[in-house]
Design a protein around this motif. Structure first.
Motif, PDB file in Angstrom:
ATOM      1  N   VAL A 245       0.842  -1.203   0.000  1.00 43.56           N
ATOM      2  CA  VAL A 245       0.000   0.000   0.000  1.00 43.56           C
ATOM      3  C   VAL A 245       0.881   1.258   0.000  1.00 43.56           C
ATOM      4  N   LEU A 246       1.920   1.269   0.814  1.00 37.99           N
ATOM      5  CA  LEU A 246       2.815   2.416   0.862  1.00 37.99           C
ATOM      6  C   LEU A 246       3.538   2.619  -0.473  1.00 37.99           C
ATOM      7  N   GLN A 247       3.975   1.523  -1.081  1.00 39.48           N
ATOM      8  CA  GLN A 247       4.673   1.621  -2.366  1.00 39.48           C
ATOM      9  C   GLN A 247       3.750   2.170  -3.448  1.00 39.48           C
ATOM     10  N   HIS A 248       2.491   1.729  -3.415  1.00 37.07           N
ATOM     11  CA  HIS A 248       1.517   2.212  -4.400  1.00 37.07           C
ATOM     12  C   HIS A 248       1.304   3.717  -4.256  1.00 37.07           C
ATOM     13  N   SER A 249       1.201   4.205  -3.014  1.00 35.38           N
ATOM     14  CA  SER A 249       1.010   5.637  -2.784  1.00 35.38           C
ATOM     15  C   SER A 249       2.230   6.436  -3.237  1.00 35.38           C
ATOM     16  N   MET A 250       3.421   5.918  -2.962  1.00 36.04           N
ATOM     17  CA  MET A 250       4.636   6.626  -3.367  1.00 36.04           C
ATOM     18  C   MET A 250       4.774   6.647  -4.886  1.00 36.04           C
ATOM     19  N   ASP A 251       4.419   5.554  -5.539  1.00 38.79           N
ATOM     20  CA  ASP A 251       4.499   5.505  -7.008  1.00 38.79           C
ATOM     21  C   ASP A 251       3.544   6.513  -7.630  1.00 38.79           C
ATOM     22  N   TYR A 252       2.350   6.625  -7.036  1.00 35.97           N
ATOM     23  CA  TYR A 252       1.372   7.581  -7.561  1.00 35.97           C
ATOM     24  C   TYR A 252       1.898   9.015  -7.432  1.00 35.97           C
ATOM     25  N   MET A 253       2.472   9.350  -6.287  1.00 36.70           N
ATOM     26  CA  MET A 253       2.976  10.707  -6.075  1.00 36.70           C
ATOM     27  C   MET A 253       4.252  10.958  -6.882  1.00 36.70           C
ATOM     28  N   ARG A 254       5.072   9.922  -7.047  1.00 31.26           N
ATOM     29  CA  ARG A 254       6.352  10.093  -7.738  1.00 31.26           C
ATOM     30  C   ARG A 254       6.147  10.566  -9.175  1.00 31.26           C
ATOM     31  N   SER A 255       5.083  10.063  -9.822  1.00 37.38           N
ATOM     32  CA  SER A 255       4.829  10.423 -11.222  1.00 37.38           C
ATOM     33  C   SER A 255       4.242  11.820 -11.363  1.00 37.38           C
ATOM     34  N   ARG A 256       3.970  12.485 -10.255  1.00 43.07           N
ATOM     35  CA  ARG A 256       3.307  13.790 -10.296  1.00 43.07           C
ATOM     36  C   ARG A 256       4.146  14.906  -9.657  1.00 43.07           C
ATOM     37  N   VAL A 257       5.407  14.614  -9.345  1.00 41.08           N
ATOM     38  CA  VAL A 257       6.269  15.645  -8.764  1.00 41.08           C
ATOM     39  C   VAL A 257       7.559  15.743  -9.563  1.00 41.08           C
ATOM     40  N   SER A 258       8.342  16.756  -9.210  1.00 38.84           N
ATOM     41  CA  SER A 258       9.600  16.997  -9.907  1.00 38.84           C
ATOM     42  C   SER A 258      10.570  15.827  -9.713  1.00 38.84           C
ATOM     43  N   SER A 259      11.408  15.644 -10.686  1.00 40.35           N
ATOM     44  CA  SER A 259      12.433  14.595 -10.591  1.00 40.35           C
ATOM     45  C   SER A 259      13.485  14.947  -9.541  1.00 40.35           C
ATOM     46  N   ASP A 295       5.846  20.072  -0.306  1.00 41.06           N
ATOM     47  CA  ASP A 295       5.694  21.530  -0.173  1.00 41.06           C
ATOM     48  C   ASP A 295       6.773  22.105   0.742  1.00 41.06           C
ATOM     49  N   ALA A 296       7.084  21.374   1.833  1.00 39.79           N
ATOM     50  CA  ALA A 296       8.098  21.851   2.786  1.00 39.79           C
ATOM     51  C   ALA A 296       9.490  21.881   2.157  1.00 39.79           C
ATOM     52  N   MET A 297       9.716  21.020   1.166  1.00 38.18           N
ATOM     53  CA  MET A 297      11.030  20.971   0.503  1.00 38.18           C
ATOM     54  C   MET A 297      11.103  21.929  -0.670  1.00 38.18           C
ATOM     55  N   GLU A 298       9.960  22.554  -1.020  1.00 35.39           N
ATOM     56  CA  GLU A 298       9.885  23.506  -2.124  1.00 35.39           C
ATOM     57  C   GLU A 298      10.396  22.894  -3.427  1.00 35.39           C
ATOM     58  N   GLY A 299       9.984  21.624  -3.646  1.00 39.09           N
ATOM     59  CA  GLY A 299      10.243  20.984  -4.940  1.00 39.09           C
ATOM     60  C   GLY A 299      11.581  20.314  -5.100  1.00 39.09           C
ATOM     61  N   SER A 300      12.387  20.268  -4.044  1.00 38.90           N
ATOM     62  CA  SER A 300      13.698  19.635  -4.169  1.00 38.90           C
ATOM     63  C   SER A 300      14.122  19.057  -2.825  1.00 38.90           C
ATOM     64  N   GLY A 301      14.446  17.770  -2.811  1.00 36.95           N
ATOM     65  CA  GLY A 301      14.874  17.131  -1.570  1.00 36.95           C
ATOM     66  C   GLY A 301      14.553  15.645  -1.579  1.00 36.95           C
ATOM     67  N   CYS A 319       9.955  10.719   6.719  1.00 33.91           N
ATOM     68  CA  CYS A 319      10.968  11.747   6.983  1.00 33.91           C
ATOM     69  C   CYS A 319      11.233  12.548   5.715  1.00 33.91           C
ATOM     70  N   ASP A 320      11.258  13.875   5.849  1.00 36.37           N
ATOM     71  CA  ASP A 320      11.578  14.733   4.706  1.00 36.37           C
ATOM     72  C   ASP A 320      12.769  15.617   5.045  1.00 36.37           C
ATOM     73  N   SER A 321      13.321  16.237   4.016  1.00 38.03           N
ATOM     74  CA  SER A 321      14.467  17.138   4.200  1.00 38.03           C
ATOM     75  C   SER A 321      14.033  18.591   4.019  1.00 38.03           C
ATOM     76  N   GLY A 322      12.792  18.884   4.446  1.00 36.45           N
ATOM     77  CA  GLY A 322      12.233  20.214   4.248  1.00 36.45           C
ATOM     78  C   GLY A 322      12.681  21.236   5.274  1.00 36.45           C
ATOM     79  N   LYS A 323      11.874  22.294   5.413  1.00 34.52           N
ATOM     80  CA  LYS A 323      12.262  23.422   6.254  1.00 34.52           C
ATOM     81  C   LYS A 323      12.029  23.187   7.737  1.00 34.52           C
ATOM     82  N   GLY A 324      11.340  22.109   8.098  1.00 33.43           N
ATOM     83  CA  GLY A 324      11.181  21.759   9.503  1.00 33.43           C
ATOM     84  C   GLY A 324      10.148  22.594  10.239  1.00 33.43           C
TER      85      GLY A 324
END
Length: 387
Positions: A245-259, A295-301, A319-324
């Motif tokens: 389930v987690l992999q499916h959600s990540m795959d869906y989001m991966r195709s819709r965000v910046s590389s 959004d917290a990473m502003e498109g890169s991270g 875990c993200d590498s965003g602004k915290g």
């Protein structure tokens, strides 16, 4: 300024106003207590003066009614008259029943000695008597009454606030559920029409690649409709492999965000983790968390999801590498209306919390965060939870 911030400011202003009223009440009451205490002291001193005059009068002195009136006029302040050996000569305004016992009188004398210095009466023979006294019951009640009054007011305000909050939350829930179900209902008609159009395009021999893409969007709308239709009612939970389930959600989001955004699922187990969940709703939570992280990473991270098996529970750390976040926002980000973005209603994380805690019997919270370094949000799921 968002809705949540405005609400917090109003609460702070009301609290400051309440504290000002409380401080004013205490100040004024203490002022009255001091005035009354001074009056009682004068009364005791007058009583002592009458006793002193009575002790120095010769035996053949004429009418002494006035002196007796001064002595007996004290009907409120507890006093004890004793000699140099602490033998109690007389007393006034003590408990009429308890004062029959010598032990009680001795205890009261000890209390009065601790509270203040006695008034000394010098007798004609050179010996001394001492008048001890303490605050009257009225003065004591007045001294502590404001605190009792503030306590009652605070209790009343607390009960009123809890009742109002419960009523308001119930009303908000009804509105929320009504909007969600109405949205699902409104989506149903155009969704059925789109599905019919897909079938029509197939019959007309339209390019298969177009039909595939349209079908994906139609299926996505169908998932969204199903999610909204489940709000307000207990969804059925089914054991699913949480890693899939987690992999499916990540795959869906991966195709819709910046590389430039790197997403990685890092399971700490090499076997399937079967957890009772409602897949459409749980995927909604993960998508909300991923969107906030992006959004917290502003498109890169980078965004990583760590999954670990803790016997009865499963820990999912996003875990993200965003602004915290600052520590003061660890809890507030899950409240309705809280958002740091100029657009949006601030409902995504609030909805996620409701789905995890109310529908799945789990927990979701900010595990850690550091400004300009990133945030770790943890989801805890019970492997044996039943809906």
């Amino acid at each position: 300024m968002n809705i949540y911030t405005r609400k917090q400011r109003w609460k702070l202003l009301l609290l400051i106003f309440a504290l000002m009223i409380s401080a004013t009440s205490l100040w004024y009451t203490n002022k009255l207590v001091k005035r009354l205490s001074a009056e009682e002291k004068k009364k005791v001193e007058l009583w002592a003066q009458g006793t002193r005059e009575l002790a120095t009068l010769p035996d053949d002195f004429g009418p002494i009614g006035f002196v007796f009136e001064v002595i007996t006029n004290n009907n409120t302040v507890p006093v004890i008259l004793s000699n140099e050996e602490d033998e109690i000569i007389s007393y006034r305004n003590l408990d009429s029943l308890k004062s029959r016992e010598q032990k009680y009188l001795v205890e009261q004398l000890a209390i009065m000695k601790e509270e203040r210095e006695p008034i000394v009466i010098t007798l004609p023979n050179g010996q001394h008597n001492y008048i001890y006294y303490r605050e009257s019951t009225l003065l004591t009640q007045l001294r502590y009454y404001p605190y009792f009054q503030l306590g009652v007011i605070a209790l009343f305000l607390l009960v009123s606030y809890l009742a109002f909050s419960a009523s308001r939350n119930a009303e908000q829930n009804q509105v929320w559920v009504g909007m969600a179900k109405e949205t699902a209902h409104q989506l149903g008609t155009p969704l059925s029409s789109l599905m019919a159009w897909v079938e029509y395009l197939k019959m007309k021999g339209t390019d298969a690649s177009y039909i595939v893409e349209i079908s994906k969007d139609v299926e996505r709308l169908n998932v969204i409709t199903e999610r909204f239709s489940k709000i307000g009612s207990a969804p059925a939970l089914k054991k699913e492999n949480i890693l899939t389930v987690l992999q499916h959600s990540m795959d869906y989001m991966r195709s819709r965000v910046s590389s430039k955004v790197i997403m990685e699922l890092r399971p700490r187990v090499d076997y399937d983790l079967m957890i009772p969940i409602n897949t459409p709703l749980f995927e909604w939570v993960i998508e909300n968390l991923l969107k906030n992280a992006i959004d917290a990473m502003e498109g890169s991270g980078s965004v990583t999801i760590d999954v670990s098996d803790q016997q009865q529970f499963v820990y999912i750390d996003l875990c993200d590498s965003g602004k915290g976040l600052t520590k003061s926002r660890f809890k507030t980000i899950f409240k309705p209306g809280f958002t740091t973005k100029s657009r949006g209603w601030g409902l995504g994380l609030s909805l996620s919390k409701r789905i995890i805690e109310e529908y799945h019997g789990g927990q979701i919270f900010v595990r850690s965060s550091e400004l300009n370094k990133g945030t770790d949000i943890r989801i805890v799921l019970n492997k044996s939870h039943n809906s």
